[in-house]
Enzyme design. Structure first.
Site, PDB file in Angstrom:
ATOM      1  N   GLY A  57      18.955  34.508  39.134  1.00 39.49           N
ATOM      2  CA  GLY A  57      18.637  34.567  40.339  1.00 39.49           C
ATOM      3  C   GLY A  57      19.383  33.494  40.585  1.00 39.49           C
ATOM      4  N   GLN A  71      19.748  27.886  47.841  1.00 40.81           N
ATOM      5  CA  GLN A  71      20.301  26.759  46.779  1.00 40.81           C
ATOM      6  C   GLN A  71      21.594  26.996  47.715  1.00 40.81           C
ATOM      7  OE1 GLN A  71      18.873  29.572  43.385  1.00 40.81           O
ATOM      8  NE2 GLN A  71      19.645  27.098  42.621  1.00 40.81           N
ATOM      9  N   CYS A  75      19.105  25.811  35.546  1.00 38.06           N
ATOM     10  CA  CYS A  75      18.802  26.528  37.701  1.00 38.06           C
ATOM     11  C   CYS A  75      20.431  25.994  37.602  1.00 38.06           C
ATOM     12  CB  CYS A  75      18.121  25.430  38.348  1.00 38.06           C
ATOM     13  SG  CYS A  75      18.037  25.796  39.788  1.00 38.06           S
ATOM     14  N   LEU A  76      20.569  27.153  38.420  1.00 39.49           N
ATOM     15  CA  LEU A  76      22.324  26.508  39.715  1.00 39.49           C
ATOM     16  C   LEU A  76      22.508  25.346  39.815  1.00 39.49           C
ATOM     17  CD1 LEU A  76      23.377  30.472  39.944  1.00 39.49           C
ATOM     18  CD2 LEU A  76      23.743  28.922  37.913  1.00 39.49           C
ATOM     19  N   HIS A 135       9.770  30.481  38.869  1.00 38.98           N
ATOM     20  CA  HIS A 135      11.453  29.766  38.998  1.00 38.98           C
ATOM     21  C   HIS A 135      11.545  30.019  40.833  1.00 38.98           C
ATOM     22  CE1 HIS A 135      15.193  27.334  37.868  1.00 38.98           C
ATOM     23  NE2 HIS A 135      15.491  28.241  38.787  1.00 38.98           N
ATOM     24  N   GLU A 136      12.335  31.191  41.255  1.00 38.04           N
ATOM     25  CA  GLU A 136      12.954  31.300  42.416  1.00 38.04           C
ATOM     26  C   GLU A 136      11.069  31.818  43.711  1.00 38.04           C
ATOM     27  OE1 GLU A 136      16.006  31.502  42.868  1.00 38.04           O
ATOM     28  OE2 GLU A 136      16.491  31.775  40.495  1.00 38.04           O
ATOM     29  N   HIS A 152      11.613  27.502  44.503  1.00 38.95           N
ATOM     30  CA  HIS A 152      12.830  27.103  45.265  1.00 38.95           C
ATOM     31  C   HIS A 152      12.001  27.502  47.189  1.00 38.95           C
ATOM     32  CE1 HIS A 152      16.219  26.200  42.344  1.00 38.95           C
ATOM     33  NE2 HIS A 152      15.999  27.282  42.063  1.00 38.95           N
TER      34      HIS A 152
HETATM   35 NI    NI Z   1      16.947  27.133  40.442  1.00 39.13          NI
END
Ligand code: NI
Length: 176
Positions: free
Chosen positions: A49, A54, A102-103, A144-145, A148
């Site tokens: 995701g 991000q 997470c990226l 999670h998304e 963000h």
């Molecule tokens: Ni993330």
């Protein structure tokens, strides 16, 4: 299409509350290109995701997809889904603890409590409303998304950092 630079923890864009996208703007080239680039960036970095903040764009857009991810080999498949102005509502109070990454915190994993079942409401990339119920891992990815878009990252949801691990230590000591 382009692979975008991913904002890492500490970049202020990750802490901003992203404004919603005007529905009339969704079909426009700017948003459509951004969505294509987010999909390419998520796949390039083996994420499941990615949210627009991000990639340094403070807008309520997220894309999710899980299919044979090297970073999450045990993840069940999730079809590619574009979620604009995403709302996530828990359907039951029970929380489930599981590992999250997470990226934007690329080297870390930590056990994070999330609601086990949620309802997601959003607009798709054509601007059409979508609504569905998701459980367990799929529900976790959605929460999670959504976080963000609210300026939150998964470690904000960890009640303790005792499980917070570098990826290599996670693989060595925890992943069994
Ligand atoms: Ni993330």
């Amino acid at each position: 299409m382009a692979i975008l630079k991913v904002a890492r923890l500490g970049h202020p864009v990750l802490r901003q509350i992203a404004p919603p996208v005007e529905p009339e703007a969704i079909q426009g080239a700017e948003i459509q290109h951004l969505i294509d680039d987010m999909i390419e960036t998520m796949r390039e970095y083996d994420g499941i995701g990615i949210a627009a903040p991000q990639v340094h764009v403070s807008k309520q857009i997220a894309v999710i997809e899980a299919k044979g991810s090297r970073r999450y080999p045990d993840a069940p498949d999730i079809p590619l889904t574009v979620l604009i102005n995403l709302e996530v509502t828990p359907l039951a109070p029970d929380l489930e603890d599981d590992w999250e990454g997470c990226l934007s915190l690329i080297d870390f994993r930590g056990k994070t409590p999330r609601y086990r079942q949620v309802r997601a409401k959003a607009l798709d990339r054509q601007g059409h409303p979508v609504e569905f119920v998701a459980t367990e891992f799929h529900a976790r990815v959605l929460q999670h998304e959504r976080d963000h878009l609210l300026g939150k990252v998964f470690i904000d949801r960890m009640p303790s950092f005792e499980t917070l691990s570098y990826l290599s230590e996670f693989a060595r000591y925890w992943n069994h």
